[in-house]
Design a protein around this motif. Structure first.
Motif, PDB file in Angstrom:
ATOM      1  N   SER A 216       0.960  -1.187  -0.024  1.00  0.00           N
ATOM      2  CA  SER A 216       0.040  -0.033   0.015  1.00  0.00           C
ATOM      3  C   SER A 216       1.023   1.325  -0.014  1.00  0.00           C
ATOM      4  O   SER A 216       1.963   1.224   0.701  1.00  0.00           O
ATOM      5  CB  SER A 216      -0.880  -0.093   1.324  1.00  0.00           C
ATOM      6  OG  SER A 216      -1.740   1.118   1.138  1.00  0.00           O
ATOM      7  N   TRP A 217       0.267   2.263  -0.597  1.00  0.00           N
ATOM      8  CA  TRP A 217       0.898   3.483  -0.635  1.00  0.00           C
ATOM      9  C   TRP A 217       0.542   4.305   0.787  1.00  0.00           C
ATOM     10  O   TRP A 217      -0.653   4.246   0.849  1.00  0.00           O
ATOM     11  CB  TRP A 217       0.467   4.719  -1.779  1.00  0.00           C
ATOM     12  CG  TRP A 217       0.739   3.977  -2.952  1.00  0.00           C
ATOM     13  CD1 TRP A 217      -0.487   3.825  -3.841  1.00  0.00           C
ATOM     14  CD2 TRP A 217       1.699   3.756  -3.955  1.00  0.00           C
ATOM     15  NE1 TRP A 217      -0.122   3.248  -5.190  1.00  0.00           N
ATOM     16  CE2 TRP A 217       1.293   3.235  -5.028  1.00  0.00           C
ATOM     17  CE3 TRP A 217       3.037   3.584  -3.754  1.00  0.00           C
ATOM     18  CZ2 TRP A 217       2.205   2.844  -6.102  1.00  0.00           C
ATOM     19  CZ3 TRP A 217       3.878   3.487  -4.675  1.00  0.00           C
ATOM     20  CH2 TRP A 217       3.382   2.567  -5.993  1.00  0.00           C
ATOM     21  N   VAL A 218       1.551   4.822   1.387  1.00  0.00           N
ATOM     22  CA  VAL A 218       1.054   5.501   2.987  1.00  0.00           C
ATOM     23  C   VAL A 218       1.713   6.863   2.678  1.00  0.00           C
ATOM     24  O   VAL A 218       2.965   7.089   2.849  1.00  0.00           O
ATOM     25  CB  VAL A 218       1.298   4.494   3.988  1.00  0.00           C
ATOM     26  CG1 VAL A 218       1.114   5.377   5.195  1.00  0.00           C
ATOM     27  CG2 VAL A 218       0.891   3.183   3.919  1.00  0.00           C
ATOM     28  N   HIS A 219       1.010   7.788   2.945  1.00  0.00           N
ATOM     29  CA  HIS A 219       1.315   9.357   3.327  1.00  0.00           C
ATOM     30  C   HIS A 219       1.311   9.614   4.542  1.00  0.00           C
ATOM     31  O   HIS A 219       0.192   9.648   5.210  1.00  0.00           O
ATOM     32  CB  HIS A 219       0.751  10.337   2.201  1.00  0.00           C
ATOM     33  CG  HIS A 219       1.297  11.447   2.435  1.00  0.00           C
ATOM     34  ND1 HIS A 219       2.712  11.885   1.743  1.00  0.00           N
ATOM     35  CD2 HIS A 219       0.737  12.793   2.660  1.00  0.00           C
ATOM     36  CE1 HIS A 219       2.756  13.255   2.141  1.00  0.00           C
ATOM     37  NE2 HIS A 219       1.668  13.663   2.699  1.00  0.00           N
ATOM     38  N   ARG A 249       5.542  12.321  -3.340  1.00  0.00           N
ATOM     39  CA  ARG A 249       4.202  12.043  -2.810  1.00  0.00           C
ATOM     40  C   ARG A 249       3.497  11.248  -4.062  1.00  0.00           C
ATOM     41  O   ARG A 249       3.371  11.801  -5.194  1.00  0.00           O
ATOM     42  CB  ARG A 249       3.583  13.067  -2.182  1.00  0.00           C
ATOM     43  CG  ARG A 249       2.174  12.802  -1.740  1.00  0.00           C
ATOM     44  CD  ARG A 249       1.391  13.875  -1.178  1.00  0.00           C
ATOM     45  NE  ARG A 249      -0.079  13.699  -0.703  1.00  0.00           N
ATOM     46  CZ  ARG A 249      -0.981  14.460  -0.629  1.00  0.00           C
ATOM     47  NH1 ARG A 249      -0.645  15.819  -0.612  1.00  0.00           N
ATOM     48  NH2 ARG A 249      -2.043  14.098  -0.184  1.00  0.00           N
ATOM     49  N   VAL A 250       2.781  10.039  -3.583  1.00  0.00           N
ATOM     50  CA  VAL A 250       1.699   9.705  -4.453  1.00  0.00           C
ATOM     51  C   VAL A 250       0.390  10.330  -3.751  1.00  0.00           C
ATOM     52  O   VAL A 250      -0.118  10.128  -2.723  1.00  0.00           O
ATOM     53  CB  VAL A 250       1.693   8.055  -4.345  1.00  0.00           C
ATOM     54  CG1 VAL A 250       0.733   7.530  -5.139  1.00  0.00           C
ATOM     55  CG2 VAL A 250       3.038   7.831  -4.718  1.00  0.00           C
ATOM     56  N   PRO A 251      -0.346  10.856  -4.772  1.00  0.00           N
ATOM     57  CA  PRO A 251      -1.729  11.674  -4.516  1.00  0.00           C
ATOM     58  C   PRO A 251      -2.519  10.531  -3.944  1.00  0.00           C
ATOM     59  O   PRO A 251      -2.620   9.396  -4.403  1.00  0.00           O
ATOM     60  CB  PRO A 251      -2.115  12.330  -5.532  1.00  0.00           C
ATOM     61  CG  PRO A 251      -0.882  12.381  -6.600  1.00  0.00           C
ATOM     62  CD  PRO A 251       0.059  11.245  -6.204  1.00  0.00           C
ATOM     63  N   TYR A 252      -3.381  11.055  -2.906  1.00  0.00           N
ATOM     64  CA  TYR A 252      -4.648  10.035  -2.533  1.00  0.00           C
ATOM     65  C   TYR A 252      -5.358   9.654  -3.755  1.00  0.00           C
ATOM     66  O   TYR A 252      -5.647  10.778  -4.579  1.00  0.00           O
ATOM     67  CB  TYR A 252      -5.473  10.722  -1.324  1.00  0.00           C
ATOM     68  CG  TYR A 252      -4.651  11.180  -0.190  1.00  0.00           C
ATOM     69  CD1 TYR A 252      -3.716   9.972   0.432  1.00  0.00           C
ATOM     70  CD2 TYR A 252      -4.884  12.295   0.623  1.00  0.00           C
ATOM     71  CE1 TYR A 252      -3.000  10.388   1.562  1.00  0.00           C
ATOM     72  CE2 TYR A 252      -4.213  12.596   1.685  1.00  0.00           C
ATOM     73  CZ  TYR A 252      -3.342  11.691   2.235  1.00  0.00           C
ATOM     74  OH  TYR A 252      -2.513  11.920   3.539  1.00  0.00           O
ATOM     75  N   PHE A 254      -4.918   7.689  -5.918  1.00  0.00           N
ATOM     76  CA  PHE A 254      -4.475   6.678  -7.005  1.00  0.00           C
ATOM     77  C   PHE A 254      -4.610   5.209  -6.531  1.00  0.00           C
ATOM     78  O   PHE A 254      -4.542   4.786  -5.375  1.00  0.00           O
ATOM     79  CB  PHE A 254      -2.842   6.948  -7.146  1.00  0.00           C
ATOM     80  CG  PHE A 254      -2.346   8.131  -7.879  1.00  0.00           C
ATOM     81  CD1 PHE A 254      -3.237   9.238  -7.808  1.00  0.00           C
ATOM     82  CD2 PHE A 254      -1.287   7.931  -8.757  1.00  0.00           C
ATOM     83  CE1 PHE A 254      -2.832  10.429  -8.781  1.00  0.00           C
ATOM     84  CE2 PHE A 254      -1.087   9.023  -9.574  1.00  0.00           C
ATOM     85  CZ  PHE A 254      -1.561  10.210  -9.575  1.00  0.00           C
ATOM     86  N   HIS A 255      -4.888   4.371  -7.729  1.00  0.00           N
ATOM     87  CA  HIS A 255      -4.841   2.878  -7.630  1.00  0.00           C
ATOM     88  C   HIS A 255      -3.496   2.195  -7.819  1.00  0.00           C
ATOM     89  O   HIS A 255      -2.881   2.750  -8.464  1.00  0.00           O
ATOM     90  CB  HIS A 255      -6.020   2.500  -8.396  1.00  0.00           C
ATOM     91  CG  HIS A 255      -7.578   2.988  -8.275  1.00  0.00           C
ATOM     92  ND1 HIS A 255      -7.707   4.186  -7.874  1.00  0.00           N
ATOM     93  CD2 HIS A 255      -8.621   2.376  -8.487  1.00  0.00           C
ATOM     94  CE1 HIS A 255      -9.005   4.226  -7.606  1.00  0.00           C
ATOM     95  NE2 HIS A 255      -9.370   3.091  -7.875  1.00  0.00           N
TER      96      HIS A 255
END
Length: 263
Positions: A216-219, A249-252, A254-255
């Motif tokens: 999972s991407w987590v920011h 950053r990967v924006p919220y 995104f799949h």
């Protein structure tokens, strides 16, 4: 425009069928935007998804500014059920199951998760798509953070054990459907950290459906650092086995997906 007094229905079509072969099943009025899986179980087609009691998008009555609608919808401070305050908490989503009997035309509905956490963006081990699966996974909505910003933020992950009842809880009837609560484990991130694009990656030659990793991407909004979390699905509530810091950053929203390559 969503009509809460109207009806909902699920269509089942044979894999090689056409429009005339669709069987329609009327179900309780609700909104289901994302699905776990569907499979055959004897005479029944089993459908599992994340169900809200109303539309998950604002209708035309709310004009151009949707912030207030989303802000109140994600406020889960009060108990959420079919008879809850319709002015707040209406975006609470729970795992739900529909069992459609292809012989009798009957439908059995049951809610699978309780009111502790709202879950959405479900996923499974993709090798079990269309097959009877024991486990499902979903992102956990952070009520306070989502309500404050007027958009969904996911502060953790959930693992659902579809074949295991929730310890200490019995089945109940209410709100026009049955509650058949199952065991759920949670992996909650540190404060001000939110995920997106979570997927299941099976281990090569792994033993069991849940032998693999959740990626999972987590920011982290406090540190402004984005990372890829790798979580052992069989030790779901434990620490992540790896956290890979990203250069940006990967924006919220995104799949994510995973594609293996041959050695």
């Amino acid at each position: 425009k969503y009509d809460k007094e109207g009806y909902a229905r699920i269509g089942v079509m044979p894999r090689y069928g056409d429009a005339s072969s669709v069987r329609w099943f009327y179900v309780g009025s609700s909104c289901t935007f994302h699905m776990f899986n569907c499979f055959e179980d004897g005479d029944e087609v089993v459908v599992r998804g994340c169900r809200a009691l109303t539309a998950v998008f604002p209708g035309p009555d709310w004009g151009m500014d949707k912030f207030d609608w989303f802000s109140r919808g994600f406020d889960f401070a009060e108990p959420v059920d079919a008879n809850a305050n319709k002015h707040r908490g209406y975006l609470f989503t729970r795992a739900h199951e529909w069992r459609l009997n292809m012989e009798t035309g009957e439908v059995q509905e049951s809610t699978l998760t309780g009111a502790e956490f709202s879950v959405d963006f479900p996923f499974i081990n993709a090798d079990f798509t269309g097959l009877h699966n024991k486990y499902g996974y979903a992102q956990v909505i952070s009520s306070k953070s989502s309500s404050e910003c007027g958009m969904a933020k996911y502060g953790g992950l959930a693992k659902l054990y579809f074949d295991e009842p929730c310890p200490g809880l019995s089945d109940s009837e209410g709100g026009g459907h049955r509650e058949n609560l199952i065991k759920v484990e949670y992996h909650i991130f540190e404060e001000d950290s939110f995920c997106s694009g979570s997927i299941f990656v099976p281990k090569k030659d792994g033993a069991g459906e849940d032998s693999g990793w959740i990626v999972s991407w987590v920011h982290n909004e406090e540190t402004d650092v984005s990372q890829v979390y790798v979580i052992d699905a069989q030790k779901f509530e434990g620490e992540a086995v790896a956290k890979i810091t990203l250069p940006q950053r990967v924006p919220y929203g995104f799949h994510g997906t995973f594609v293996s390559t041959p050695n």
